[in-house]
Structures are given as C-alpha cells and as structure tokens.
Scaffold this motif. Structure first.
Motif, PDB file in Angstrom:
ATOM      1  N   SER A  45       0.828  -1.208   0.000  1.00 25.89           N
ATOM      2  CA  SER A  45       0.000   0.000   0.000  1.00 25.89           C
ATOM      3  C   SER A  45       0.857   1.249   0.000  1.00 25.89           C
ATOM      4  O   SER A  45       0.550   2.238  -0.656  1.00 25.89           O
TER       5      SER A  45
ATOM      6  N   TRP B 155       2.117   1.850  -3.522  1.00 25.72           N
ATOM      7  CA  TRP B 155       1.066   2.424  -4.359  1.00 25.72           C
ATOM      8  C   TRP B 155       0.829   3.881  -3.986  1.00 25.72           C
ATOM      9  O   TRP B 155       0.611   4.739  -4.854  1.00 25.72           O
ATOM     10  N   LEU B 156       0.850   4.182  -2.696  1.00 27.42           N
ATOM     11  CA  LEU B 156       0.607   5.547  -2.260  1.00 27.42           C
ATOM     12  C   LEU B 156       1.689   6.478  -2.774  1.00 27.42           C
ATOM     13  O   LEU B 156       1.414   7.594  -3.254  1.00 27.42           O
TER      14      LEU B 156
ATOM     15  N   ALA C  55       3.543   6.000  -5.440  1.00 27.64           N
ATOM     16  CA  ALA C  55       3.376   6.106  -6.889  1.00 27.64           C
ATOM     17  C   ALA C  55       2.259   7.086  -7.245  1.00 27.64           C
ATOM     18  O   ALA C  55       2.396   7.898  -8.171  1.00 27.64           O
ATOM     19  N   VAL C  56       1.164   7.024  -6.491  1.00 29.66           N
ATOM     20  CA  VAL C  56       0.035   7.926  -6.766  1.00 29.66           C
ATOM     21  C   VAL C  56       0.435   9.371  -6.506  1.00 29.66           C
ATOM     22  O   VAL C  56       0.114  10.284  -7.280  1.00 29.66           O
ATOM     23  N   ILE C  57       1.164   9.611  -5.401  1.00 29.23           N
ATOM     24  CA  ILE C  57       1.580  10.974  -5.081  1.00 29.23           C
ATOM     25  C   ILE C  57       2.517  11.527  -6.146  1.00 29.23           C
ATOM     26  O   ILE C  57       2.377  12.675  -6.594  1.00 29.23           O
ATOM     27  N   CYS C  58       3.488  10.710  -6.583  1.00 26.78           N
ATOM     28  CA  CYS C  58       4.414  11.161  -7.628  1.00 26.78           C
ATOM     29  C   CYS C  58       3.686  11.453  -8.926  1.00 26.78           C
ATOM     30  O   CYS C  58       3.942  12.456  -9.603  1.00 26.78           O
ATOM     31  N   THR C  59       2.757  10.574  -9.281  1.00 31.81           N
ATOM     32  CA  THR C  59       1.973  10.793 -10.503  1.00 31.81           C
ATOM     33  C   THR C  59       1.163  12.080 -10.420  1.00 31.81           C
ATOM     34  O   THR C  59       1.078  12.852 -11.382  1.00 31.81           O
ATOM     35  N   ALA C  60       0.584  12.326  -9.224  1.00 35.64           N
ATOM     36  CA  ALA C  60      -0.211  13.545  -9.051  1.00 35.64           C
ATOM     37  C   ALA C  60       0.656  14.791  -9.175  1.00 35.64           C
ATOM     38  O   ALA C  60       0.252  15.799  -9.772  1.00 35.64           O
TER      39      ALA C  60
END
Length: 492
Positions: free
Chosen positions: A368, A371-372, A374-379
């Motif tokens: 998790s 994934w968190l 990765a999501v923050i970097c993508t954002a």
C-alpha cells in the motif's frame, strides 16, 4: 598390583557369567575386574575387564506384578525391579515409571498401553473376561528402559449389583468445591474419599490411607459441596461409592484433583497494537478487585479468535506465548480480537470465558505504501500538465466566444494616417462653413463661424461610412476652390 579382592559369588563357577548384584558396592564408583580360567592346578593368565561404573552398566530387569480382579477393572500391584536386598535401584525405587500393555486373552490384536503407578487400577473392562498384561519399568533420568515382565492373566468377576458412580467432575463455585457425578439408580446414598497424589508413587499398599470428606458422607444427591479449606494447596485423588443400604458398589474411577487447577480461570486481558498490515497482540493476567494481577501457578495456552469488523467469518489460532503477531492481514482494515485462557494440559478440559473484544485498524502495508508513493508522484507530475491544458482551453474559449473590442494591430497601422481615421471616426461636432467677405480688394477678411465646441468632449465614431467622409471632403475642397477663383476674378 596385589590388592585385588575376590568377588563373592563369582568364585569357582562353571558358567561364563556370574551375578554380584547382592554385593555391597558403591554402584556409582568406578571398579575394575579381572577373570581367569582354572583347571586342576593349571590356571590361565588374568584377563582384565575395562573399568566401568556399575550403575551405568546395569540394566533394569522385569518388575514383579500382582493382580486383583473386579467386575470391570483390574487392580495392579507392581514391585520395583531387582531383589529385595538389591542396592542397585535402592535410590530409584520411587522414580520408576511403569508402562503396561493389556489385551483380551481371546484377541491379542486389540492391545492397550497405559502408564500406571506401582498400585493402580485398569478401568473400562468387561465382566467375566480373561485379560492378560505385561509391565516394564523405565527411568527418566538417566534414560534407561527395562525389559517386560512375564505375561500375567486374570479373569474379571461377575458384574456387581450396584454399578459404581461415573463421570466425576470437580469445579469451583464461590468459595467452595463442587464434585459432581452420574448415577442411574435411585434411593441410594454416596460417600466421597480423598488421597494425597504423592502416595500413588509409593510402591507400598496405600488402600488404608484414603480419607473421608465429612461434608460428603451419606449424601443423597449426585453432587457434593465442601469448602476450599478442606484441602491445602496440592494434588489429590477423589473417588465415590454408592450404597442402597443392602448393597455397596465398587469405588468409582479415581479423579485427579488439583487445587490450583480447580481455581476458576479468569479471562485474560488483551491489548492489540497495529503494526503495518499485522496486529501485535499482548495477553496480560487478569486483575483482581485491588487491581493486582491474579497469581497463576499452572501453564496456560490461549485460544484467539479474530475477524473483520465487516464480516462474521471468524479465524482461530492457538498460542502458548503472551506476545505474538497475527500477520498477513488486509491493510487499512478494522479487525476485532478476543481470547480465552485454557489449561495447557489436555487432560484437564478447562478454560476461561472470552475476554472483552478489542478492535484495531491495520496500517498500510508495504504494498500500500508503494502504491501511495506512486500515486503521489503521478499527481505531482500531472498537476502542472492539467493546469496548462486548462489554461489553453480557457484561452481558446475566451477567443471564440468573447473576442477583444480593440482592432488588431494590422488594422490599427492601416488607419494610422489622420485623413483615413477621419473617414472611420464620426464626430459629434457640427460641420464648419467658411465664408469670405470682401470689403476691399486689398483686404480680405475671413470670418469663420463655428459653434463653440468643447474640444475635450469631441467623440469620433469609427463606424462613419467611407462615402460620407469623402462627400464632406469634396464639398469642403470645392468650396475652398470656388472662393479662391472668385477672389482672383475680383482682383483682376
């Protein structure tokens, strides 16, 4: 070396072995032996045996067994291995553990093995049946296993008129012990006896050492209540007998009774802490009224039940430790946990009630967290792109639906000259008429009549038609030209 001593019992023997177990030797000290052969006056040379300690070399022989029959049981009396005067096992006579193998004489296949005391009883047999058995002894320390005794057989007796009570169970209620049993006959009375457990290890006959429980004599119910102070702390055996006045049953199967174990086991106190995608469970001793931990002198194991807070599907685990981890749980999920204590000895089917339920939410696991991140970097990368796209889109919409009122730069340059601007720009001022009054030929006075116009409030309109502008200019030019011609004619 001339201090060799003749070994009693091993002189002038004709066999190749001799026994010296009755000799008063220190069996724990190292000794040396030597042997030679003799024939008439001829003798061989001495052969020295490797030194050894008798106790380490000694083998446990077969015990002596004596049997007594009942209708559904056999009483076994076992004497320790060795002779009565033997010193080899003198210090270990009460340390022997006896294993017994018993079977019906008619079927040697159905054998049953039990660990028994020197004086014990084998239950759950059939009346009027021949049973055979054999016994061997062993020591736990040092580890020694003996040989089996000869086989002994005996017939059980005819079934007694009154059966013995069955299924004895001991429990605690308030400050008293409660002993219960099952019995099918009515109009009978019961009596209860007790015996110290340590006497069972003594090979002597202890049948006369059973004692009566005063509060459990001639009771008419299938239970007996007696205060806890009847027994000091320790282990005991209990037995029950029934009587209808004319007949008396045999004694029931003996029930092991531990005062520590019979104490009510309170529920444990649990504390749960979330560690990543796991739960760390801490089990503590229950608290008394004075907030002091209950003192427990017996080994406990723990039954733990846990489940998702959104589901009724329960999972169960058994633990002997008071600090353990429930792993491989779903991250960010609420789990509920409860536990109960139970005796580690399977022979005692006793446990506490369940503790209070404790719920805890698991933390994000390693997956998790990845994934968190990765999501923050993508954002972070996506936000500037989205802002740019929105900005371009708004600019396009503004250009299409809300155009600027100012002319473009190319148009502004085209109409930069003043005469051209006058063609496009309208004015609120009235047209000016020029009049020429000739008073004298030599003097020309030009009177210009104009209306007072506030130059600060002149406004021009860019929507004036090109034709109107041209028309006005032509009139003005023609007017000027006519006046000049007229002036020239007058001067001539």
């Amino acid at each position: 070396m001339d201090n060799w001593i003749k070994l009693p019992g091993c002189q002038y023997i004709t066999s190749t072995k001799c026994s010296f177990s009755s000799l008063e030797l220190n069996v724990y000290e190292e000794i040396k032996l030597r042997v030679r052969a003799e024939q008439g006056n001829d003798t061989s040379s001495w052969y020295e045996v490797i030194s050894f300690i008798p106790f380490e070399k000694a083998q446990i022989g077969p015990p002596e067994v004596h049997l007594e029959a009942e209708d559904k049981a056999i009483i076994v009396n076992i004497s320790p291995p060795g002779t009565k005067d033997s010193i080899m096992w003198a210090l270990d006579s009460s340390s022997f553990i006896y294993s017994l193998v018993i079977w019906k004489n008619s079927s040697s296949i159905e054998k049953r093995t039990e660990t028994v005391y020197p004086r014990d009883k084998i239950y759950k047999l059939s009346p009027e049946t021949t049973y055979c058995l054999k016994v061997k002894a062993r020591l736990r320390s040092p580890r020694k296993v003996g040989v089996y005794s000869p086989v002994y057989c005996i017939n059980t007796t005819v079934e007694n008129k009154l059966p013995p009570p069955e299924n004895l169970e001991a429990d605690v209620k308030n400050q008293s012990y409660v002993l219960k049993w099952d019995y099918t006959y009515a109009d009978v009375t019961f009596q209860v006896q007790w015996l110290h457990a340590f006497l069972k290890k003594n090979p002597e006959n202890h049948s006369h050492k059973w004692k009566q429980i005063l509060d459990c004599e001639n009771v008419k119910t299938t239970q007996c209540v007696f205060p806890q102070n009847v027994f000091p702390k320790g282990i005991y055996y209990l037995r029950v007998q029934a009587s209808d006045g004319n007949n008396t049953s045999l004694w029931s199967e003996e029930k092991k009774f531990d005062t520590e174990i019979q104490t009510v086991i309170p529920p444990p106190v649990i504390n749960v802490k979330s560690v990543s995608d796991s739960l760390r469970v801490y089990i503590g001793a229950p608290r008394e009224a004075a907030n002091k931990p209950v003192n427990q002198h017996y080994p406990l194991s723990y039954e733990i039940i846990f489940w998702k807070n959104t589901s009724n599907a329960e999972r169960k685990i058994l633990e002997k430790k008071v600090d353990f981890t429930i792993a491989d749980l779903q991250p960010l999920t609420v789990y509920c946990v409860k536990a109960r204590a139970q005796l580690a000895d399977d022979g005692w089917n006793k446990s506490s009630v369940f503790s209070d339920t404790v719920c805890e939410r698991t933390k994000p696991g390693n997956t998790s967290k990845s994934w968190l991140i990765a999501v923050i970097c993508t954002a972070l990368f996506a936000v500037p792109v989205v802002i740019y796209v929105v900005k371009v889109l708004l600019k396009g919409i503004s250009y299409v639906f809300f155009p600027s009122l100012k002319p473009s730069s190319s148009i502004d340059e085209y109409f930069s000259e003043q005469p051209l601007k006058n063609l496009l720009l309208s004015t609120s001022e009235e047209q000016t008429e020029k009049c020429f009054i000739i008073e004298k030929v030599d003097t020309i006075t030009t009177i210009e009549e104009t209306n007072d116009i506030d130059e600060d409030h002149k406004k021009y309109s860019s929507q004036t038609s090109e034709d109107s502008g041209n028309y006005s200019n032509e009139d003005e030019n023609s007017g000027s030209k006519t006046s000049e011609e007229l002036l020239e004619q007058k001067m001539i």
